[in-house]
Design a protein around this motif. Sequence first.
Motif, PDB file in Angstrom:
ATOM      1  N   PRO A 172       0.822  -1.206   0.000  1.00  0.00           N
ATOM      2  CA  PRO A 172       0.000   0.000   0.000  1.00  0.00           C
ATOM      3  C   PRO A 172       0.857   1.258   0.000  1.00  0.00           C
ATOM      4  O   PRO A 172       1.979   1.257   0.513  1.00  0.00           O
ATOM      5  CB  PRO A 172      -0.784  -0.107   1.307  1.00  0.00           C
ATOM      6  N   VAL A 173       0.341   2.287  -0.610  1.00  0.00           N
ATOM      7  CA  VAL A 173       1.004   3.578  -0.578  1.00  0.00           C
ATOM      8  C   VAL A 173       0.909   4.079   0.860  1.00  0.00           C
ATOM      9  O   VAL A 173      -0.127   3.933   1.500  1.00  0.00           O
ATOM     10  CB  VAL A 173       0.280   4.560  -1.532  1.00  0.00           C
TER      11      VAL A 173
ATOM     12  N   TYR B 121      -2.571   8.211  -1.921  1.00  0.00           N
ATOM     13  CA  TYR B 121      -2.907   7.311  -0.811  1.00  0.00           C
ATOM     14  C   TYR B 121      -4.397   6.990  -0.818  1.00  0.00           C
ATOM     15  O   TYR B 121      -4.780   5.829  -0.740  1.00  0.00           O
ATOM     16  CB  TYR B 121      -2.509   7.967   0.515  1.00  0.00           C
TER      17      TYR B 121
ATOM     18  N   GLN C 274      -6.568   7.269  -3.286  1.00  0.00           N
ATOM     19  CA  GLN C 274      -6.961   6.514  -4.477  1.00  0.00           C
ATOM     20  C   GLN C 274      -6.619   5.053  -4.315  1.00  0.00           C
ATOM     21  O   GLN C 274      -7.328   4.178  -4.794  1.00  0.00           O
ATOM     22  CB  GLN C 274      -6.292   7.095  -5.716  1.00  0.00           C
ATOM     23  N   HIS C 275      -5.515   4.771  -3.646  1.00  0.00           N
ATOM     24  CA  HIS C 275      -5.078   3.387  -3.465  1.00  0.00           C
ATOM     25  C   HIS C 275      -5.961   2.644  -2.466  1.00  0.00           C
ATOM     26  O   HIS C 275      -6.333   1.506  -2.694  1.00  0.00           O
ATOM     27  CB  HIS C 275      -3.623   3.333  -3.025  1.00  0.00           C
ATOM     28  N   CYS C 276      -6.256   3.294  -1.354  1.00  0.00           N
ATOM     29  CA  CYS C 276      -6.937   2.563  -0.295  1.00  0.00           C
ATOM     30  C   CYS C 276      -8.455   2.658  -0.351  1.00  0.00           C
ATOM     31  O   CYS C 276      -9.136   1.846   0.238  1.00  0.00           O
ATOM     32  CB  CYS C 276      -6.445   3.006   1.085  1.00  0.00           C
TER      33      CYS C 276
END
Length: 131
Positions: A37-38, A126, A128-130
Amino acid sequence: MPQTSTTTAGPDADRRACAAPDTTASDTTAPDAQEEPVELSPAVHGFLKALASPTRQRIMLLFARGAELSVNQVSQLAGIGQPRASEQLAELKRGGILTSRKEGKVVLYRADKETVASALSNLQAYLQHCC
């Protein structure tokens, strides 16, 4: 015998909560779903902490359109005491939201657009990733 725990409590629990789900060999998920994860940078943590206060949010509005202000000006415009204004400006500077320069004996503060843009970019990646 050592005990194993399946809880997510602890300092890394928040980061793990946004991590990509575990995949198994039988999963057909895309390879990029297994990436780490970022994580938010320490600069973004400071940025978010600096913006967490309603007083600091009000102070930031004083710096619209490139304004440069001293502690005394911020104190007067925000309606707070000079020591409190100084503390709030210091927190905003630590968070990378403000920068300062000295002109004689006066310290002038202004918004640090480049650092803010970088923090927002990291935060956006962050989220957008999670989410």
